[in-house]
Design a protein around this motif. Structure first.
Motif, PDB file in Angstrom:
ATOM      1  N   GLN A 190      42.427  58.144  38.129  1.00  0.00           N
ATOM      2  CA  GLN A 190      43.712  57.456  38.024  1.00  0.00           C
ATOM      3  C   GLN A 190      43.669  56.581  36.776  1.00  0.00           C
ATOM      4  OE1 GLN A 190      43.124  55.875  42.117  1.00  0.00           O
ATOM      5  NE2 GLN A 190      45.240  56.503  42.455  1.00  0.00           N
ATOM      6  N   ILE A 191      44.748  56.614  36.015  1.00  0.00           N
ATOM      7  CA  ILE A 191      44.753  55.894  34.734  1.00  0.00           C
ATOM      8  C   ILE A 191      45.283  54.477  34.920  1.00  0.00           C
ATOM      9  CG2 ILE A 191      45.671  55.917  32.372  1.00  0.00           C
ATOM     10  CD1 ILE A 191      46.084  58.987  32.823  1.00  0.00           C
ATOM     11  N   LEU A 192      44.513  53.500  34.450  1.00  0.00           N
ATOM     12  CA  LEU A 192      44.953  52.106  34.513  1.00  0.00           C
ATOM     13  C   LEU A 192      45.672  51.696  33.233  1.00  0.00           C
ATOM     14  CD1 LEU A 192      41.885  50.295  36.124  1.00  0.00           C
ATOM     15  CD2 LEU A 192      43.918  51.228  37.220  1.00  0.00           C
TER      16      LEU A 192
ATOM     17  N   TYR B 247      34.631  58.236  53.408  1.00  0.00           N
ATOM     18  CA  TYR B 247      34.344  57.291  54.499  1.00  0.00           C
ATOM     19  C   TYR B 247      33.364  57.900  55.502  1.00  0.00           C
ATOM     20  CZ  TYR B 247      37.741  53.633  53.289  1.00  0.00           C
ATOM     21  OH  TYR B 247      38.403  52.597  52.679  1.00  0.00           O
TER      22      TYR B 247
ATOM     23  N   ILE C  76      44.726  58.911  55.501  1.00  0.00           N
ATOM     24  CA  ILE C  76      46.056  58.776  54.914  1.00  0.00           C
ATOM     25  C   ILE C  76      46.486  60.187  54.512  1.00  0.00           C
ATOM     26  CG2 ILE C  76      47.340  57.829  52.939  1.00  0.00           C
ATOM     27  CD1 ILE C  76      45.312  55.523  52.889  1.00  0.00           C
TER      28      ILE C  76
ATOM     29  N   MET D  49      49.509  49.417  47.874  1.00  0.00           N
ATOM     30  CA  MET D  49      48.567  48.392  47.373  1.00  0.00           C
ATOM     31  C   MET D  49      47.169  49.002  47.303  1.00  0.00           C
ATOM     32  SD  MET D  49      49.919  45.242  46.900  1.00  0.00           S
ATOM     33  CE  MET D  49      48.761  43.985  47.402  1.00  0.00           C
ATOM     34  N   PHE D  50      46.435  48.516  46.357  1.00  0.00           N
ATOM     35  CA  PHE D  50      45.092  49.040  46.143  1.00  0.00           C
ATOM     36  C   PHE D  50      44.098  48.255  46.983  1.00  0.00           C
ATOM     37  CE2 PHE D  50      41.356  49.836  43.407  1.00  0.00           C
ATOM     38  CZ  PHE D  50      41.480  51.220  43.332  1.00  0.00           C
ATOM     39  N   PHE D  51      43.265  48.957  47.681  1.00  0.00           N
ATOM     40  CA  PHE D  51      42.177  48.312  48.421  1.00  0.00           C
ATOM     41  C   PHE D  51      42.657  47.178  49.326  1.00  0.00           C
ATOM     42  CE2 PHE D  51      40.050  50.981  45.856  1.00  0.00           C
ATOM     43  CZ  PHE D  51      39.706  50.555  44.588  1.00  0.00           C
TER      44      PHE D  51
ATOM     45  N   ILE E  53      44.975  45.883  39.534  1.00  0.00           N
ATOM     46  CA  ILE E  53      44.960  47.334  39.655  1.00  0.00           C
ATOM     47  C   ILE E  53      46.209  47.873  40.345  1.00  0.00           C
ATOM     48  CG2 ILE E  53      43.738  49.273  40.725  1.00  0.00           C
ATOM     49  CD1 ILE E  53      41.138  47.670  40.278  1.00  0.00           C
ATOM     50  N   ALA E  54      46.598  47.252  41.469  1.00  0.00           N
ATOM     51  CA  ALA E  54      47.711  47.790  42.241  1.00  0.00           C
ATOM     52  C   ALA E  54      49.058  47.571  41.554  1.00  0.00           C
ATOM     53  CB  ALA E  54      47.726  47.153  43.628  1.00  0.00           C
TER      54      ALA E  54
ATOM     55  N   GLY F  50      41.319  52.972  53.357  1.00  0.00           N
ATOM     56  CA  GLY F  50      42.154  52.061  52.573  1.00  0.00           C
ATOM     57  C   GLY F  50      42.903  52.816  51.488  1.00  0.00           C
ATOM     58  N   SER F  51      44.067  52.317  51.143  1.00  0.00           N
ATOM     59  CA  SER F  51      44.841  52.961  50.081  1.00  0.00           C
ATOM     60  C   SER F  51      44.231  52.643  48.723  1.00  0.00           C
ATOM     61  CB  SER F  51      46.276  52.456  50.123  1.00  0.00           C
ATOM     62  OG  SER F  51      46.953  52.875  48.962  1.00  0.00           O
ATOM     63  N   ASP F  52      44.351  53.584  47.782  1.00  0.00           N
ATOM     64  CA  ASP F  52      43.783  53.306  46.458  1.00  0.00           C
ATOM     65  C   ASP F  52      44.835  53.550  45.361  1.00  0.00           C
ATOM     66  OD1 ASP F  52      43.903  56.044  46.521  1.00  0.00           O
ATOM     67  OD2 ASP F  52      41.882  56.375  45.767  1.00  0.00           O
ATOM     68  N   GLU F  53      46.051  53.111  45.640  1.00  0.00           N
ATOM     69  CA  GLU F  53      47.128  53.314  44.662  1.00  0.00           C
ATOM     70  C   GLU F  53      46.883  52.486  43.402  1.00  0.00           C
ATOM     71  OE1 GLU F  53      49.459  55.666  44.961  1.00  0.00           O
ATOM     72  OE2 GLU F  53      48.372  56.158  46.810  1.00  0.00           O
ATOM     73  N   VAL F  54      47.339  53.026  42.303  1.00  0.00           N
ATOM     74  CA  VAL F  54      47.096  52.420  40.997  1.00  0.00           C
ATOM     75  C   VAL F  54      48.392  52.440  40.195  1.00  0.00           C
ATOM     76  CG1 VAL F  54      46.185  53.262  38.792  1.00  0.00           C
ATOM     77  CG2 VAL F  54      44.618  52.759  40.643  1.00  0.00           C
ATOM     78  N   LYS F  55      48.611  51.423  39.383  1.00  0.00           N
ATOM     79  CA  LYS F  55      49.776  51.422  38.484  1.00  0.00           C
ATOM     80  C   LYS F  55      49.270  51.625  37.063  1.00  0.00           C
ATOM     81  CE  LYS F  55      54.235  50.611  37.729  1.00  0.00           C
ATOM     82  NZ  LYS F  55      54.711  49.411  37.075  1.00  0.00           N
ATOM     83  N   THR F  56      49.826  52.640  36.391  1.00  0.00           N
ATOM     84  CA  THR F  56      49.411  52.915  35.013  1.00  0.00           C
ATOM     85  C   THR F  56      50.208  52.054  34.036  1.00  0.00           C
ATOM     86  OG1 THR F  56      48.914  55.180  35.621  1.00  0.00           O
ATOM     87  CG2 THR F  56      49.137  54.722  33.279  1.00  0.00           C
TER      88      THR F  56
END
Lengths: 418, 162
Positions: free
Chosen positions: A179-181, A137, A127, B1-3, A217-218, B31-37
């Motif tokens: 990354q902050i959750l 990977y 990506i 989207m995450f994973f 998470i997303a 895979g994408s690993d985007e996250v929402k804080t």
């Protein structure tokens, strides 16, 4: 950034970030030559460094890089196997990083030096701006090819940091790419992954008392799992993702319950005037292990969920503090916090042995979490009052993860993501 | 989207068997690993009861390591608290239990709760209505002393009455 400590037996190259402090590792590591990939120099340098760090951290490899080798083949035609045999190298990795407009991909090949043949040919599509992920990977592909075990470079670690505020953070397994959750002015404790690694559960004190939340998470969507006025903590997912075990305080004392996430039904699991908490599920979901003070000091107990009205069975007997247990993925044993004299260590107990094996030896080691392949344990340590994350492999290699901002604690390892 | 790996990510493993060796051929997508804080709302109500503060300023009782039993010194403190509660029947109190940093966080949360419950039990035994008492625990999360020594630890193993 912290200074690194140079190690002796894996001195093939120097890392500016990973801190490998003790490196017993395996006595007979795989000797692997990794030639820097062909392609854009900046990107391939970064990827090269990440792959080597990932493999080194496993404690199972001795890495040879460009400076250590007699020849540097760019592709298969240029390989002189004897140049590697003379150095007793087991495997050779060569690869290309191909950057076409906005698409990035890596092709790499693994050669068995003794046989003089190619054993793997792989392509990973990346990506844009995520070269770290691409490198993880590739690392996992190489690790799997050579060891036969699934790699964990592409997995994530969840943890809590405290600086001015509290943060729930997710990072790559090497501690980078944070990354902050969640950010909160009140404490956050006990983070835990859903089995599919798409959600997290944790305890937040943001309402003034301990409450368990589940967060996607997303999307960032989150909910309190039980809406009532009493304190709830210590969430742990069942392996099928359908249940959450919890510690509830509604009767004044810590007791373990199982929450059905679909219909919200609660089943009480423990009933004792002593503390019962820190529940965790065995990998098949047939047993729950927890910490109980019922013997007069914290010890680990198991309940068999397949038997009705099964009584808790005590499983730790050495010392007066054994808590926060975690099952090894193969169910052959447990890892837990053990108090030895005045210090708290991470210890391992195999079910077929009647003694425990200390894995760490600093003063305040806590919160062990096991990698999904069962080979590495991440845990928190304290140095001059500040929390840091450390790792230890079952083969004995130890490393520290780069320090995030503030005090870091309570690591939780994700499942496989690749 | 995450994973979102199940859809995006596919691994093709083809095993080529040649005369004397085999080779794995794989192809996969990162895979994408985007996250929402998320920011937790700091709408935490402090619930400061100034009447109570005046009466119980500095009312804190202390405990031994891994213990929730009241010491004789604690009981002295609690005796005067009972008198104050009897004289001020309109005020309610919150008992916040705490632990030192040694041991695991969840066990310490439960231990702080036991300590607060022990104080609550003392009040109830001495005629204070349970309805006037709120019990909670912060475990080892809110220390008042920050050293790694018994002096600090002993200050943190406490129940605050306010």
């Amino acid at each position: 950034m912290k200074k690194f400590l140079l190690l002796v037996c894996f001195s093939g190259f120097i890392s500016s970030e990973l801190i490998l402090e003790i490196t017993q590792g395996t006595e007979d590591p795989f000797r692997v030559a990794i030639i820097k990939f062909n392609g854009d120099n900046k990107a391939t340098s970064e990827i090269d460094q990440i792959i080597k760090n990932n493999l080194m951290r496993s404690g199972e490899f001795k890495i040879f890089d460009n400076d250590d080798l007699l020849s540097l083949p760019k592709d298969e035609d240029e390989i002189v196997f004897n140049d590697f045999r003379i150095l007793n190298i087991d495997y050779l990795i060569i690869g290309n990083l191909i950057n076409e407009s906005s698409n990035i991909k890596a092709e790499y090949k693994v050669y068995d030096i003794r046989k003089g043949s190619k054993v793997r040919s792989s392509t990973v599509f990346g990506i844009p701006n995520k070269n770290r992920q691409l490198a993880h990977y590739i690392s996992d592909g190489i690790y799997e090819e050579i060891t036969g075990i699934k790699g964990i470079a592409s997995t994530k670690i969840l943890y809590v940091t405290q600086n001015k505020d509290y943060r729930l953070v997710v990072a790559d397994a090497d501690g980078k790419n944070e990354q902050i959750l969640l950010e909160s002015s009140e404490p956050i404790i006990s983070p835990s992954w859903s089995p599919d690694s798409k959600k997290v559960a944790y305890v937040s004190f943001e309402t003034g008392i301990a409450k368990v939340f589940i967060q996607d998470i997303a999307s960032g969507n989150r909910e309190v799992v039980i809406e009532n006025s009493s304190q709830i903590s210590s969430p742990a997912w069942s392996p099928d993702g359908k249940f959450l075990s919890l510690t509830m305080y509604q009767d004044g004392n810590a007791e373990i319950y199982i929450l059905n996430l679909k219909n919200k039904n609660l089943t009480r699991l423990t009933n004792h005037y002593a503390i019962d908490t820190e529940s965790t599920w065995s990998k098949k979901g047939s047993k729950i292990m927890f910490t109980s003070g019922r013997s007069g000091s914290p010890q680990l107990y198991e309940i068999n969920l397949r038997k009705s009205n099964a009584r808790p069975k005590r499983i730790t007997f050495e010392g007066n503090y054994n808590a926060k247990g975690a099952y090894l993925p193969n169910n052959e044993g447990i890892v837990f916090v053990h108090r030895a004299n005045t210090s708290f260590q991470i210890a391992l107990k195999y079910f077929d042995e009647n003694f425990i094996r200390p894995l760490t030896e600093s003063q305040m080691d806590e919160s062990p979490s096991i990698s999904p392949n069962g080979n590495v344990i991440v845990y928190s340590i304290k140095e001059e009052g500040t929390g840091l994350l450390s790792g230890v492999t079952l083969s004995g290699a130890k490393f520290k993860l780069p320090a995030a901002e503030g005090s870091v604690r309570e690591p939780a390892w994700s499942g496989f993501l690749r | 989207m995450f994973f979102l790996r199940n859809k995006l990510h596919f691994v093709v493993v083809l095993i080529f068997l040649s005369s004397c060796s085999s080779m794995n051929v794989t192809e996969e997508n990162v895979g994408s690993d985007e996250v929402k804080t998320v920011k937790a709302s700091s709408a935490r109500s402090e619930n400061i009861n100034y009447d109570t503060m005046a009466v119980f300023a500095n009312a804190t009782v202390y405990f031994e390591f891994d213990k929730s039993s009241l010491t004789s010194k604690s009981i002295q403190t609690l005796k005067s608290a009972v008198n104050a509660l009897n004289e001020n029947s309109s005020i309610n109190i919150t008992l916040s239990g705490h632990a030192d940093e040694r041991g695991t966080r969840e066990y310490n949360l439960a231990l702080g709760q036991r300590r607060a419950e022990a104080v609550s039990d003392y009040f109830v035994l001495n005629g204070i209505s349970k309805n006037r008492i709120t019990v909670k625990s912060f475990g080892e999360e809110k220390p008042v002393a920050f050293g790694q020594d018994e002096t600090s630890y002993s200050k943190n193993r406490r129940v605050e009455i306010n």
